[in-house]
Scaffold this active site. Sequence first.
Site, PDB file in Angstrom:
ATOM      1  N   CYS A   1       0.896  -1.222  -0.127  1.00  0.00           N
ATOM      2  CA  CYS A   1      -0.040   0.126  -0.050  1.00  0.00           C
ATOM      3  C   CYS A   1       0.855   1.280   0.089  1.00  0.00           C
ATOM      4  CB  CYS A   1      -0.869  -0.028   1.324  1.00  0.00           C
ATOM      5  SG  CYS A   1      -2.199   1.391   1.238  1.00  0.00           S
TER       6      CYS A   1
ATOM      7  N   ARG B   1      -9.351  -6.413   6.088  1.00  0.00           N
ATOM      8  CA  ARG B   1      -8.726  -6.098   4.689  1.00  0.00           C
ATOM      9  C   ARG B   1      -9.690  -6.118   3.736  1.00  0.00           C
ATOM     10  NH1 ARG B   1      -5.486  -5.290   8.117  1.00  0.00           N
ATOM     11  NH2 ARG B   1      -3.192  -6.299   8.225  1.00  0.00           N
TER      12      ARG B   1
ATOM     13  N   GLU C   1      -5.171  -8.033  -2.414  1.00  0.00           N
ATOM     14  CA  GLU C   1      -5.513  -7.870  -1.102  1.00  0.00           C
ATOM     15  C   GLU C   1      -4.662  -6.603  -0.498  1.00  0.00           C
ATOM     16  OE1 GLU C   1      -4.236  -8.332   3.270  1.00  0.00           O
ATOM     17  OE2 GLU C   1      -2.932  -8.148   1.505  1.00  0.00           O
TER      18      GLU C   1
ATOM     19  N   ARG D   1      -9.057  -8.504  11.951  1.00  0.00           N
ATOM     20  CA  ARG D   1      -7.821  -8.058  10.740  1.00  0.00           C
ATOM     21  C   ARG D   1      -8.706  -7.751   9.380  1.00  0.00           C
ATOM     22  NH1 ARG D   1      -2.730  -9.023  10.582  1.00  0.00           N
ATOM     23  NH2 ARG D   1      -1.582  -9.036   8.637  1.00  0.00           N
TER      24      ARG D   1
END
Length: 465
Positions: A95, A186, A133, A184
């Site tokens: 990212c 995502r 992802e 978590r």
Amino acid sequence: MGRPVGTAPSVVRPASGGRESAPFTFVDLFAGIGGFHAALSALGGRCVYASEIDLAAARVYERNWGLAPAGDIVEATEQRMDVPEHDVLVAGFPCQPFSKSGMQRGMDEARGTLFWNILRVVEERSPSVVLLENVRNLAGPRHRHEWHVIIKSLRQLGYRVSSAPAVFSPHLLPPDQGGRPQVRERVFIAATRVEDLDDAWTDMPPVVTPRAEGWDPSVWDIEDYLDPEGSTVTPATRMTAAEVRWVSAWDDFVQSLRRAGELRLPGFPIWADEFRLPEDLVVSMVTPTWKAGFLRKNAVLYARHRDVIDAWLDRWDGLEGFPPSRRKLEWQAQDATSLWDTVLHFRPSGIRAKRATYLPALVAITQTSVVASRRRRLTVREAARLQGLPEWFDFGDQRDAASFKQLGNAVNVGVVHHVLRQHVLRDADLLGTKSPLVRAAAEASPDPSALLDAHRGRGGHLEAS
């Protein structure tokens, strides 16, 4: 909950067989230590190419999956195309900021980023399915432009993909479907190649949404996923004497307030250095609004329980010797009866306490969860278990800090398996009901661990141990 640690899985599917018998092939870009590999192997896939620029992660990947990842994806895609033909492309791409220079359209808007290299592979190899992802923030308001670039670029290459993000977390998935007690969130971008380019612009809902269906995440119990006492615990995982003292002091604070009738503890940060009466509080014009609000709340709390708090400070010598960050408590454990019944994080912002049902996300920095009831931190084996990696997965002789960093960067196996399987089954009409990929998804166990725990990865596919 999940099956007890160390027991054999209740269901074991046959191994996916040799290299040529796998129903579909996949490439694993930005592969890390192989979370995607685990999920797609459990679906029956065979990895034909992996890339990972971090040498330590690449060594762990090869150690466990029997396939040495190539290095820099830029070199492998810009001057030549080293990535072979494949059915499914998966990538947990970094990212990083997307270039907006020139405000060009389509794929050129993403040129200069690693996402562009993914698009080069997609354009050249035309896999049937693409699954990407990234962190949840990619779909947030600050990155709206980048999000639109990604979706538009995939559609321009002939892929049907939802314009809405598919966000999911392992704690929302039941244990018999590969879920794990870890929050978590995502974002996933799941795309299917279409024959008619016009179909690529047909929007549809995301394949998953961030909610549990038919499952109550509050019933998770992290004890089901911890090692037996004394099995893998090392001195490095145990709480230090100083840490025990910090927690003991703040637990005394919690118990004292409860006895004083404060049954619902404050959710705002409690600052021992800011206990003063409201009339003594001085907030300057330069004090940030958020901080001023916390200071006022601490003053009100202190005024309500002045005698109790002063007595507590006296018992603990005014927290003498406590570092500034340990003079703060962030209570996020709702109705937990004691700090010793929570999961703790020693953060720069203070000691954070959460309920011991599911854990916060593993991160690639030194904020390893402390299981207060065990007086210790998570072990590497436990962290790998929370990511859905099989019991036989190991990190060799590398330092634990490196293993935790890799696990913090990894994808959760159960979530990837669930998202890809749901996507393939939903898009069976586009892929063709006779597609080996569709058949593999339809026949696969909902729980990838059933296969992974019983088999070891070798030669890029699963073989019997």
